[in-house]
Design a protein around this motif. Sequence first.
Motif, PDB file in Angstrom:
ATOM      1  N   LEU A   1       8.488   4.781  -5.908  1.00  0.00           N
ATOM      2  CA  LEU A   1       9.463   3.703  -6.078  1.00  0.00           C
ATOM      3  C   LEU A   1       8.797   2.415  -6.542  1.00  0.00           C
ATOM      4  CD1 LEU A   1      11.691   4.429  -2.956  1.00  0.00           C
ATOM      5  CD2 LEU A   1      12.286   4.783  -5.360  1.00  0.00           C
ATOM      6  N   ARG A   2       7.573   2.544  -7.079  1.00  0.00           N
ATOM      7  CA  ARG A   2       6.827   1.437  -7.680  1.00  0.00           C
ATOM      8  C   ARG A   2       6.364   0.404  -6.657  1.00  0.00           C
ATOM      9  NH1 ARG A   2       7.071   1.601 -13.055  1.00  0.00           N
ATOM     10  NH2 ARG A   2       6.613  -0.623 -13.279  1.00  0.00           N
ATOM     11  N   GLY A   3       6.169   0.885  -5.434  1.00  0.00           N
ATOM     12  CA  GLY A   3       5.530   0.049  -4.424  1.00  0.00           C
ATOM     13  C   GLY A   3       4.026   0.234  -4.473  1.00  0.00           C
ATOM     14  N   TYR A   4       3.318  -0.600  -3.736  1.00  0.00           N
ATOM     15  CA  TYR A   4       1.868  -0.502  -3.609  1.00  0.00           C
ATOM     16  C   TYR A   4       1.544  -0.198  -2.150  1.00  0.00           C
ATOM     17  CZ  TYR A   4       1.831  -2.683  -8.201  1.00  0.00           C
ATOM     18  OH  TYR A   4       2.040  -2.952  -9.527  1.00  0.00           O
ATOM     19  N   VAL A   5       0.506   0.605  -1.934  1.00  0.00           N
ATOM     20  CA  VAL A   5       0.221   1.067  -0.577  1.00  0.00           C
ATOM     21  C   VAL A   5      -1.255   0.915  -0.232  1.00  0.00           C
ATOM     22  CG1 VAL A   5       0.382   2.981   1.062  1.00  0.00           C
ATOM     23  CG2 VAL A   5       2.085   2.758  -0.752  1.00  0.00           C
ATOM     24  N   GLY A   6      -1.512   0.349   0.939  1.00  0.00           N
ATOM     25  CA  GLY A   6      -2.841   0.355   1.522  1.00  0.00           C
ATOM     26  C   GLY A   6      -2.896   1.455   2.567  1.00  0.00           C
ATOM     27  N   GLU A  65      -8.253  -6.749   5.376  1.00  0.00           N
ATOM     28  CA  GLU A  65      -8.818  -7.770   4.490  1.00  0.00           C
ATOM     29  C   GLU A  65      -9.119  -7.184   3.110  1.00  0.00           C
ATOM     30  OE1 GLU A  65     -12.544 -10.960   4.253  1.00  0.00           O
ATOM     31  OE2 GLU A  65     -12.286  -9.711   6.041  1.00  0.00           O
ATOM     32  N   LYS A  66      -9.692  -5.979   3.084  1.00  0.00           N
ATOM     33  CA  LYS A  66      -9.995  -5.324   1.808  1.00  0.00           C
ATOM     34  C   LYS A  66      -8.711  -5.010   1.037  1.00  0.00           C
ATOM     35  CE  LYS A  66     -14.377  -3.098   3.088  1.00  0.00           C
ATOM     36  NZ  LYS A  66     -15.059  -1.804   3.315  1.00  0.00           N
ATOM     37  N   ILE A  67      -7.696  -4.513   1.742  1.00  0.00           N
ATOM     38  CA  ILE A  67      -6.427  -4.169   1.092  1.00  0.00           C
ATOM     39  C   ILE A  67      -5.754  -5.417   0.528  1.00  0.00           C
ATOM     40  CG2 ILE A  67      -4.080  -3.326   1.507  1.00  0.00           C
ATOM     41  CD1 ILE A  67      -5.368  -1.413   3.633  1.00  0.00           C
ATOM     42  N   MET A  68      -5.705  -6.480   1.320  1.00  0.00           N
ATOM     43  CA  MET A  68      -5.061  -7.711   0.865  1.00  0.00           C
ATOM     44  C   MET A  68      -5.805  -8.330  -0.315  1.00  0.00           C
ATOM     45  SD  MET A  68      -2.363  -7.919   2.698  1.00  0.00           S
ATOM     46  CE  MET A  68      -1.805  -9.587   2.364  1.00  0.00           C
ATOM     47  N   THR A  69      -7.119  -8.195  -0.338  1.00  0.00           N
ATOM     48  CA  THR A  69      -7.906  -8.694  -1.469  1.00  0.00           C
ATOM     49  C   THR A  69      -7.657  -7.851  -2.711  1.00  0.00           C
ATOM     50  OG1 THR A  69      -9.624  -9.544   0.007  1.00  0.00           O
ATOM     51  CG2 THR A  69     -10.237  -9.181  -2.293  1.00  0.00           C
ATOM     52  N   HIS A  70      -7.600  -6.538  -2.520  1.00  0.00           N
ATOM     53  CA  HIS A  70      -7.362  -5.626  -3.648  1.00  0.00           C
ATOM     54  C   HIS A  70      -6.009  -5.899  -4.299  1.00  0.00           C
ATOM     55  CE1 HIS A  70      -8.050  -1.868  -5.880  1.00  0.00           C
ATOM     56  NE2 HIS A  70      -6.767  -1.606  -5.689  1.00  0.00           N
ATOM     57  N   TYR A  71      -5.004  -6.206  -3.464  1.00  0.00           N
ATOM     58  CA  TYR A  71      -3.652  -6.482  -3.961  1.00  0.00           C
ATOM     59  C   TYR A  71      -3.301  -7.954  -3.745  1.00  0.00           C
ATOM     60  CZ  TYR A  71      -2.968  -1.402  -4.205  1.00  0.00           C
ATOM     61  OH  TYR A  71      -3.061  -0.070  -4.511  1.00  0.00           O
ATOM     62  N   ASP A  81      -2.275 -10.298  -5.523  1.00  0.00           N
ATOM     63  CA  ASP A  81      -1.104 -10.863  -6.186  1.00  0.00           C
ATOM     64  C   ASP A  81       0.191 -10.159  -5.797  1.00  0.00           C
ATOM     65  OD1 ASP A  81      -2.669 -12.728  -7.607  1.00  0.00           O
ATOM     66  OD2 ASP A  81      -3.181 -11.195  -9.100  1.00  0.00           O
ATOM     67  N   CYS A  82       0.112  -9.269  -4.813  1.00  0.00           N
ATOM     68  CA  CYS A  82       1.287  -8.486  -4.412  1.00  0.00           C
ATOM     69  C   CYS A  82       1.716  -8.888  -3.006  1.00  0.00           C
ATOM     70  CB  CYS A  82       0.940  -6.998  -4.450  1.00  0.00           C
ATOM     71  SG  CYS A  82       2.341  -5.923  -4.127  1.00  0.00           S
ATOM     72  N   PRO A  83       2.957  -9.330  -2.815  1.00  0.00           N
ATOM     73  CA  PRO A  83       3.397  -9.736  -1.475  1.00  0.00           C
ATOM     74  C   PRO A  83       3.462  -8.555  -0.510  1.00  0.00           C
ATOM     75  CG  PRO A  83       5.236  -9.758  -3.011  1.00  0.00           C
ATOM     76  CD  PRO A  83       4.002  -9.518  -3.827  1.00  0.00           C
ATOM     77  N   LEU A  84       3.056  -8.789   0.725  1.00  0.00           N
ATOM     78  CA  LEU A  84       3.073  -7.755   1.762  1.00  0.00           C
ATOM     79  C   LEU A  84       4.487  -7.566   2.290  1.00  0.00           C
ATOM     80  CD1 LEU A  84       1.459  -5.861   3.659  1.00  0.00           C
ATOM     81  CD2 LEU A  84       1.185  -7.822   5.198  1.00  0.00           C
ATOM     82  N   GLY A  85       4.969  -6.318   2.249  1.00  0.00           N
ATOM     83  CA  GLY A  85       6.312  -6.025   2.729  1.00  0.00           C
ATOM     84  C   GLY A  85       6.356  -5.556   4.172  1.00  0.00           C
ATOM     85  N   GLY A  86       5.242  -4.973   4.660  1.00  0.00           N
ATOM     86  CA  GLY A  86       5.241  -4.491   6.033  1.00  0.00           C
ATOM     87  C   GLY A  86       4.322  -3.313   6.235  1.00  0.00           C
TER      88      GLY A  86
END
Length: 255
Positions: A28-33, A73-79, A81-86
């Motif tokens: 669904l074109r989301g991004y996942v850590g 921290e690694k996931i948030m840095t990798h993404y 520019d992408c807002p965290l949804g949950g």
Amino acid sequence: MKIENRLYIVTGGASGLGKQTVKSLVALRGYVGIIDINIEAGNELMKELDEKHAYFPGKADVTSEAQIENALEKIMTHYKDCPLGGAILCSGVVLPPSHIKGYGPENKLTSYQQFKHIIDINLLGTYNVAQKVGDLLLKNQPFGDDGERGIIITTSSIIGLDGAIVGYGTSKAAVAGLALPLARELSEFGIRSISIAPGPFDTPILDTGTDMKAPPCLFPSRYGQPNEFSDTVIHAIINPMFNGSVIRLDGGLRA
């Protein structure tokens, strides 16, 4: 809340219900850590889905605050520019490892060390990630007219709701019990909390290596399929009225 172009954290994301949830979010074109202790499976899934949409930062144990903080921290840095949804929290174990012995006749009763092992992973590990993701969600700019900042979805079990298997059942009852208090604590900040309580699903966790065998659901008379769990996750994310509740996903089965 939408899924497209939002980042979601999935624990236990390299296998079973978590893995299917990762795939459904990416579709669904989301991004996942992905958070998991299985390095090989995590790397394999990341390659399968393309690092652009699924990122595995390396082994992370949900019972370790330091490892989860580092992974996030690694996931948030990798993404960045992408807002965290949950987060969708799927990690868990049914039984302790064989070297942790029970007590009583043939060591078949649940010892304190067995109980602690399960509680540490299933309950405290769940809250460890939920709290740290919640802290990140607080920093979000509100989305949409409702001012939503995100959602935390935990995975309970009908075993917990129906009172079976001392260690596992108690841990999952506690996870279910977390949904409403967490929703109340976070509601003023626009963060939702729900729990999904599956019955037996066709995943590796059913293979416990014991003589325990889960019955099929009442109807449909079979085990649940992982995509039926991930479909529920997707609907819960999209529909803002899901909050503070525990959703049974069991085909009418009672443990």
